[in-house]
Motif scaffolding. Structure first.
Motif, PDB file in Angstrom:
ATOM      1  N   GLU A 367     -34.518 -59.443  51.757  1.00  0.00           N
ATOM      2  CA  GLU A 367     -34.844 -60.867  51.769  1.00  0.00           C
ATOM      3  C   GLU A 367     -33.629 -61.741  52.054  1.00  0.00           C
ATOM      4  O   GLU A 367     -33.779 -62.915  52.429  1.00  0.00           O
ATOM      5  N   THR A 368     -32.420 -61.203  51.873  1.00  0.00           N
ATOM      6  CA  THR A 368     -31.202 -61.994  52.111  1.00  0.00           C
ATOM      7  C   THR A 368     -30.572 -61.661  53.465  1.00  0.00           C
ATOM      8  O   THR A 368     -29.410 -61.973  53.702  1.00  0.00           O
ATOM      9  N   LEU A 376     -31.819 -69.919  52.792  1.00  0.00           N
ATOM     10  CA  LEU A 376     -31.882 -68.969  53.906  1.00  0.00           C
ATOM     11  C   LEU A 376     -32.626 -67.685  53.549  1.00  0.00           C
ATOM     12  O   LEU A 376     -32.819 -66.827  54.410  1.00  0.00           O
ATOM     13  N   LYS A 377     -33.012 -67.522  52.302  1.00  0.00           N
ATOM     14  CA  LYS A 377     -33.733 -66.319  51.909  1.00  0.00           C
ATOM     15  C   LYS A 377     -35.131 -66.316  52.537  1.00  0.00           C
ATOM     16  O   LYS A 377     -35.758 -67.352  52.707  1.00  0.00           O
ATOM     17  N   THR A 378     -35.588 -65.117  52.866  1.00  0.00           N
ATOM     18  CA  THR A 378     -36.911 -64.943  53.479  1.00  0.00           C
ATOM     19  C   THR A 378     -37.746 -64.035  52.581  1.00  0.00           C
ATOM     20  O   THR A 378     -37.760 -62.810  52.749  1.00  0.00           O
ATOM     21  N   MET A 558     -35.881 -67.096  61.947  1.00  0.00           N
ATOM     22  CA  MET A 558     -34.482 -67.008  62.386  1.00  0.00           C
ATOM     23  C   MET A 558     -33.711 -68.186  61.817  1.00  0.00           C
ATOM     24  O   MET A 558     -34.295 -69.111  61.257  1.00  0.00           O
ATOM     25  N   VAL A 559     -32.401 -68.171  61.987  1.00  0.00           N
ATOM     26  CA  VAL A 559     -31.556 -69.299  61.615  1.00  0.00           C
ATOM     27  C   VAL A 559     -31.158 -70.023  62.895  1.00  0.00           C
ATOM     28  O   VAL A 559     -30.656 -69.400  63.845  1.00  0.00           O
ATOM     29  N   HIS A 560     -31.399 -71.327  62.923  1.00  0.00           N
ATOM     30  CA  HIS A 560     -31.043 -72.132  64.089  1.00  0.00           C
ATOM     31  C   HIS A 560     -29.530 -72.286  64.142  1.00  0.00           C
ATOM     32  O   HIS A 560     -28.896 -72.706  63.171  1.00  0.00           O
TER      33      HIS A 560
END
Length: 640
Positions: A367-368, A376-378, A558-560
C-alpha cells in the motif's frame, strides 16, 4: 414417430421464463395478422402466462389439421441469420451461453455450407450442400434426383425444358443483404444412394476449384453416436413454405427466406443406425443441411426431412462414412474426411503442481508503493458486507480486506467462493525496473492455499473459444531482480488470476492501458498501482456450471509528477450496453473511462479516498447521472 418427440424445451425453466418475458414483443409483432390459429398460441400465452400449457394446447389443435415439415418446436428454437460468415445473436440468453463458447467452430462450419443452385430450372435453388471431403460436398438424393440421370455407370445432367443441359453450382455465401457470391461449379455428381425404404437420402457431388481461390475445407465428422439432448445446430438455406402456419414463419423467419441460417436445437432420439431425429427449426430448402454438434463443431449428420410438430430427420455420420467408402477412382483417393472426438476435444490440459510452502515468502501488494506519506498510500478496496460473506478467508486474524488476500510477488488477490474468480486483484508496477521476460509454455496451477473446488481449472477452457485471460498482466509484476521478476511472472499463472475471455475479446486498448499510463510524461518514477477484476452479474451466462463474466473493470493510480498528488482513473471493458443493461454481444466489446464511483456500483467494492483523486469525479453532470467516455484510442484518456 411421436415417441421421438422431445419436450425438453418445456422442462427448461430458464428458457420457459425467457419465452414468457418475450410475450409483449411477440404480441406486438403479430398485430395485423389474420385471426385463427396463426395468433392462437400467443393469445393463450398472454392469458395463462404458462408456456407449457399454451404450447401443448396449440400442438393438439394443429396436429388435427395438417402434417408438413419441418418446424418441430414452435417456441424456443430460433433460426439465426448468417452475415459475414457468422451468425446473429439469439434473443434467449440460454442459447447465447450455449453457442458463445463454440462460436469459432460454428463459424468454420458456416463457411463450408453452400446453396445448390441450378441454371435451366425455374426454381432459384434445389437445396443445401456442405463440404465433407476435399473437393467433395454432400447433399440429399432427392435434391439431385431431378438434376441428373444415370448413364453408363455415371450421372449426367438432364436437359432443361428448352433442351439445354442443366448446370449446377454451389454458392457458399447467399447471406442476408450480402452482395458478393462465392460460386463454385459442380463438376459432376459422384454418387447417389439407391432408392428404397432402407436407403439413406444422400448424394455426393464433386466441385471444380475456382481459379485463384481455395475451396472451403471439409466439415470434420463427429466420432460417436447421437445422444438425446445433445445440443446441435443446423446450417442451411430454409425457403418459404406455404404448408406451415403464417404465425410460425413470421415469428421465426421474419419474412426473410432463401439465405443462410443457423438454427440450434437438440437431438431427440435415434430411429436406427442410419437415422436420428432432431428439433432444430428448418423449412423446405434446408434439405441437405449439416447437423453440427455444437460442443465439437463436428458434423453429426445430414438433414433430409421433417414432420411438422413431430421431428426432423438426419442421416447419421456413421452412415455417411460408410457410403463415402463406396466412392472409387480419383474421388476415393481424395476422400480423407477429418474427424473430431468429443472425448479428445474436451480433454483438459494437465495442471502444474505447486506446493503451499513455495508461496510462503510472497510479499503481496504494498500500500505504500507510491509513497509512505498518508496522502500517497493506496489502500486495498474494502468489501461490502455482501462481498465479505462470499470472499474466501485466507488469514482470519488479518484486519479488513487483508484477511481475504492471497499474496503473490508484487500483487495480491481476493477470491469469490461462489463465482470462483477473483473479486479483485491489486498489483504494484515499476516501469523503470521492468523485465521483458520471454514467454514460455503456459502452465496454469491451482493455488494450493485455497481449496481447488473454489477455483476454476482447465476443464472450463477445454475444447472451446474461451481463453484463460490474465487479470494481472503477465509482465506487470515482473520487475526488480531477475529472480523476483521470474517469480512474479510465474505467479500470474495461477487460476486465481484467470477469468474466461472469448477469443474475440477486443483487448487492444485494454492491454495497453498500463503501458500508456506508465509512460505518460506526468507519471512520477514510472510507478503505478492497478486494481482490476470482473463485473459479476446474475445475468452472466452459465457454461459448464460456471457463470462467465461479461465485463471487467480497472482502476489505475499514479503520482502526478508536477503536483505530487495521487491521480486515479477507472475503466470498464464490455459490450456497448454495459453501462445500462450489460447486454451480451459477440465481438462488440468497448472500453470506457468511468468514475471510480461507477466501479463501486458495479462491484460492491469501496475505494475510499481514491475517489477524490479521480478527474471524472470533478466533472459537472446531470443529477443522478455519471460521466463516461468511450475510449477509441489511448489519447482519449482524461488524466486531469
Amino acid at each position: 414417430m411421436r415417441r421421438f418427440q422431445s419436450e425438453s424445451i418445456m422442462k427448461d425453466e430458464r428458457l420457459v421464463s425467457e419465452i414468457a418475458e418475450l410475450l409483449p414483443e411477440m404480441e406486438s409483432q403479430l398485430s395485423g395478422l389474420p385471426n385463427g390459429h396463426a395468433r392462437h398460441d400467443v393469445s393463450l400465452l398472454a392469458e395463462t402466462r404458462d408456456p407449457i400449457t399454451a404450447e401443448r394446447a396449440v400442438r393438439e389443435a394443429l396436429s388435427r389439421e395438417s402434417r408438413v415439415e419441418a418446424i418441430v418446436q414452435r417456441l424456443g428454437r430460433p433460426t439465426l441469420l448468417v452475415r459475414n460468415d457468422t451468425f446473429e445473436l439469439p434473443q434467449a440468453k440460454i442459447w447465447r451461453s450455449r453457442l458463445y463458447p463454440a462460436k469459432s467452430r460454428l463459424d468454420a462450419a458456416i463457411r463450408s455450407v453452400g446453396r445448390l443452385e441450378v441454371t435451366g430450372l425455374s426454381v432459384p435453388y434445389a437445396g443445401t450442400a456442405w463440404m465433407i471431403a476435399p473437393g467433395i460436398a454432400v447433399t440429399n438424393r432427392h435434391v439431385v434426383a431431378e438434376l441428373v440421370r444415370p448413364r453408363g455407370g455415371e450421372f449426367v445432367f438432364r436437359a432443361s425444358p428448352i433442351g439445354q443441359p442443366l448446370t449446377a453450382r454451389l454458392d457458399f455465401k447467399e447471406e442476408y443483404a450480402g452482395v458478393r457470391p462465392f460460386e463454385v461449379r459442380v463438376k459432376r455428381v459422384l454418387y447417389v444412394a439407391d432408392q428404397g425404404a432402407d436407403a439413406p437420402d444422400l448424394a455426393f457431388i464433386e466441385l471444380e476449384a475456382p481459379k485463384g481461390r481455395l475451396l472451403p475445407p471439409p466439415v470434420p465428422l463427429y466420432e460417436g453416436e447421437p445422444q438425446p439432448g445433445q445440443v446441435v445446430a443446423v446450417i442451411g438455406y430454409p425457403a418459404e413454405d406455404p404448408r406451415n402456419s403464417l404465425l410460425d414463419q413470421t415469428r421465426l423467419f421474419g419474412g426473410i427466406y432463401d439465405v443462410k441460417r443457423l438454427a440450434p436445437g437438440e437431438v431427440m432420439g435415434k430411429v436406427d443406425r442410419k437415422v436420428f431425429t432432431h428439433d432444430c427449426t428448418t423449412l423446405g430448402g434446408s434439405s441437405g443441411s449439416v447437423v453440427i454438434d455444437v460442443e465439437t463443431g463436428g458434423a453429426l449428420g445430414l438433414h433430409f426431412a421433417g414432420e411438422y410438430l413431430d421431428a426432423n430427420y438426419a442421416v447419421t455420420v456413421a452412415e455417411l462414412r460408410r457410403h463415402l467408402q463406396k466412392l472409387d477412382g480419383t474421388a476415393k483417393r481424395a476422400v480423407r474426411p477429418q474427424s473430431v472426438s468429443l472425448a479428445q476435444t474436451l480433454k483438459p490440459e494437465p495442471e502444474a503442481r505447486v506446493s503451499a510452502a513455495s508461496l510462503q515468502d510472497r510479499p503481496g501488494f504494498d500500500e505504500t508503493f507510491l509513497g509512505t506519506a498518508a496522502n500517497l498510500k493506496t489502500p486495498l478496496p474494502e468489501l461490502s458486507a455482501a462481498l465479505a460473506e462470499v470472499a474466501a478467508v485466507v488469514d482470519a486474524d488479518a484486519p479488513g480486506s487483508a484477511r481475504h488476500l492471497l499474496k503473490y510477488q508484487h500483487f495480491s488477490i481476493a477470491m469469490h467462493t461462489e463465482r470462483k474468480f477473483a473479486i479483485f486483484t491489486a498489483s504494484n508496477i515499476d516501469g523503470s525496473l521492468s523485465r521483458m521476460l520471454k514467454r514460455g509454455q503456459d502452465r496454469w496451477s491451482f493455488d494450493p492455499r485455497l481449496d481447488a473446488s473454489l477455483q476454476v481449472g482447465n476443464a472450463l477452457y477445454a475444447g472451446n473459444d474461451l481463453d484463460r485471460g490474465h487479470l494481472v498482466r503477465r509482465l506487470d509484476p515482473a520487475w526488480g531482480s531477475l529472480e523476483d521478476a521470474k517469480r512474479a511472472e510465474k505467479d500470474t499463472f495461477f487460476f486465481t488470476n484467470a477469468t474466461p475471455q472469448h477469443i474475440e475479446f477486443n483487448q487492444h486498448l485494454w492491454l495497453e492501458l498500463e503501458d500508456y499510463l506508465l509512460g505518460h510524461a506526468d507519471t512520477l518514477d514510472f510507478r503505478a498501482c492497478v486494481y482490476t477484476g470482473p463485473v459479476f452479474s446474475e445475468e452472466d451466462p452459465e457454461y459448464r456450471g460456471v457463470q462467465l463474466p461479461r465485463a471487467f473493470w480497472k482502476v489505475a493510480v499514479m503520482v502526478h509528477a508536477e503536483t505530487g498528488k495521487l491521480t486515479a482513473t477507472a475503466y470498464t471493458v464490455s459490450q456497448a450496453d454495459l453501462i445500462t443493461d450489460i447486454e451480451f454481444v459477440f465481438g462488440q466489446f468497448k472500453t470506457y473511462q468511468v468514475p471510480i464511483a461507477r466501479i463501486e456500483e458495479l462491484t460492491g467494492l469501496r475505494f475510499g479516498k481514491l475517489k477524490n483523486a479521480d478527474p471524472l469525479a470533478r466533472e459537472e453532470t446531470v443529477p443522478g447521472a455519471m460521466p463516461l467516455h468511450e475510449l477509441r484510442r489511448l489519447e482519449d484518456i482524461r488524466l486531469a
